[in-house]
Design an enzyme around this catalytic site. Structure first.
Site, PDB file in Angstrom:
ATOM      1  N   ASP A 275     -11.014   3.182   4.781  1.00 17.64           N
ATOM      2  CA  ASP A 275     -11.565   1.840   4.602  1.00 17.64           C
ATOM      3  C   ASP A 275     -13.092   1.841   4.516  1.00 17.64           C
ATOM      4  O   ASP A 275     -13.695   0.898   4.023  1.00 17.64           O
ATOM      5  CB  ASP A 275     -11.145   0.933   5.773  1.00 17.64           C
ATOM      6  CG  ASP A 275      -9.963   0.040   5.425  1.00 17.64           C
ATOM      7  OD1 ASP A 275      -9.750  -0.223   4.225  1.00 17.64           O
ATOM      8  OD2 ASP A 275      -9.258  -0.390   6.351  1.00 17.64           O
TER       9      ASP A 275
ATOM     10  N   GLN B  12      -4.171  -1.464   9.828  1.00 15.77           N
ATOM     11  CA  GLN B  12      -4.126  -2.802   9.251  1.00 15.77           C
ATOM     12  C   GLN B  12      -4.667  -3.823  10.241  1.00 15.77           C
ATOM     13  O   GLN B  12      -4.217  -3.911  11.384  1.00 15.77           O
ATOM     14  CB  GLN B  12      -2.687  -3.163   8.863  1.00 15.77           C
ATOM     15  CG  GLN B  12      -2.539  -4.511   8.206  1.00 15.77           C
ATOM     16  CD  GLN B  12      -3.237  -4.596   6.866  1.00 15.77           C
ATOM     17  OE1 GLN B  12      -3.139  -3.689   6.046  1.00 15.77           O
ATOM     18  NE2 GLN B  12      -3.951  -5.688   6.641  1.00 15.77           N
TER      19      GLN B  12
ATOM     20  N   LYS C 278       0.827  -1.206   0.000  1.00 17.24           N
ATOM     21  CA  LYS C 278       0.000   0.000   0.000  1.00 17.24           C
ATOM     22  C   LYS C 278       0.860   1.253   0.000  1.00 17.24           C
ATOM     23  O   LYS C 278       0.545   2.236  -0.691  1.00 17.24           O
ATOM     24  CB  LYS C 278      -0.945  -0.024   1.202  1.00 17.24           C
ATOM     25  CG  LYS C 278      -2.026  -1.095   1.098  1.00 17.24           C
ATOM     26  CD  LYS C 278      -2.720  -1.357   2.426  1.00 17.24           C
ATOM     27  CE  LYS C 278      -3.721  -2.499   2.310  1.00 17.24           C
ATOM     28  NZ  LYS C 278      -4.309  -2.899   3.597  1.00 17.24           N
TER      29      LYS C 278
END
Length: 297
Positions: free
Chosen positions: A119, A96, A52
């Site tokens: 997210d 994460q 990422k």
């Protein structure tokens, strides 16, 4: 012969299309910023985060990475999120998952400022998604939508079976697909571990999305001719390879491709799209927070 849906190629197109939006922002003095937070020593999580960050560097997004000791008190993670919420150079935040057992996952999701929730899992953003006014579409479901669009699959009026009811994929994807909007208007059936006769459901589908985390659960015998198959699963199974394992999806690829008109591989299907849509959400967040209008792909 089934079309193999190339998620890497579609993701590359999305990243290229984002360049104009990023240039518009940078010309206005705004550099989109994405903060990734890792509180784990899991190798897979470390790999995901590094990928990422590399994606950010490639497209011109400022990647900020914070690593925390997995044994540190939970408050250290909550305080880190508070600091990132207050940082004007950070437009998107991703913690994460999974986090250590002593950390409250729900509190983590609620701690991220909704406008920086790249997210799309904050309760406020989930509510907006269900209401049809999404601020951010969760990355994997949005990526699935983009893959269907790129493959020429019009979901309007189609029967879609989603195998899996997770908060990350199954639930938000079902909500997106039933929306009265482009990429929606489908009739959606959500199947799960309590579903009776799963094959009877999947055989009726025009589109099957497997996102349940069970290796090769969906086989060709469970599919109708001409179905589109999107395999979200990534599972490690023991194999006689140098690493001692191989990656397989939730779909038994070789048998499924004999029935499907189009199918995603694992790896190289949905995974690259998830990362591309994270960049998309970060650019959108930067635009909304700065007031600089951009044309998103």
């Amino acid at each position: 012969m089934a079309e193999i849906i190339d998620g890497n190629a579609v993701a590359a197109e999305i990243r290229a299309d984002l360049q104009d939006s990023i240039s518009t922002l940078t010309d206005a003095g705004v550099t989109p910023g994405l903060a990734t937070v890792l509180m784990s020593d899991d190798p897979a999580s470390e790999t995901y985060v590094s990928m990422k960050q590399r994606d950010c560097e490639e497209v011109g997004i400022n990647g900020i990475h914070v690593e925390l000791d997995p044994e540190a008190p939970a408050d250290e993670l909550y305080d880190t999120i508070d600091d990132l919420n207050a940082d004007p150079e950070v437009h998107g935040i991703l913690v994460q998952m999974p986090v250590p057992d002593h950390v409250d996952t729900r509190r983590v999701l609620r701690s991220i400022a909704p406008e920086k929730d790249a997210d799309g899992f904050h309760p406020e953003n989930v509510g907006r998604l269900v209401a049809g006014d999404a601020r951010f579409k969760p990355c994997t479901p949005h990526g699935v939508q983009k893959l269907l669009e790129a493959t020429g699959v019009d979901t309007e009026g189609k029967d879609v079976v989603v195998v899996g009811r997770s908060d990350i994929v199954g639930k938000p994807l079902a909500n997106l697909l039933i929306q009265k909007a482009e990429g929606g208007n489908a009739t959606v059936t959500v199947c799960h571990s309590r579903t009776k006769d799963l094959a009877a459901k999947t055989k009726q589908a025009d589109v099957v999305v497997a996102a349940v985390g069970v290796p090769e659960l969906v086989t060709g015998e469970m599919l109708s001719e001409g179905v589109t198959v999107i395999d979200v699963g990534v599972n490690r199974v023991e194999a006689d390879t140098e690493k001692g394992y191989e990656l397989v999806g939730d779909v038994k690829f070789e048998s499924a491709k004999e029935k499907a008109s189009a199918i995603t591989p694992v790896p190289g299907g949905v995974g690259p799209m998830t990362r591309a849509m994270l960049l998309y959400n970060t650019v959108k967040a930067a635009s909304e927070q700065s007031g600089v209008d951009v044309d998103l792909p």
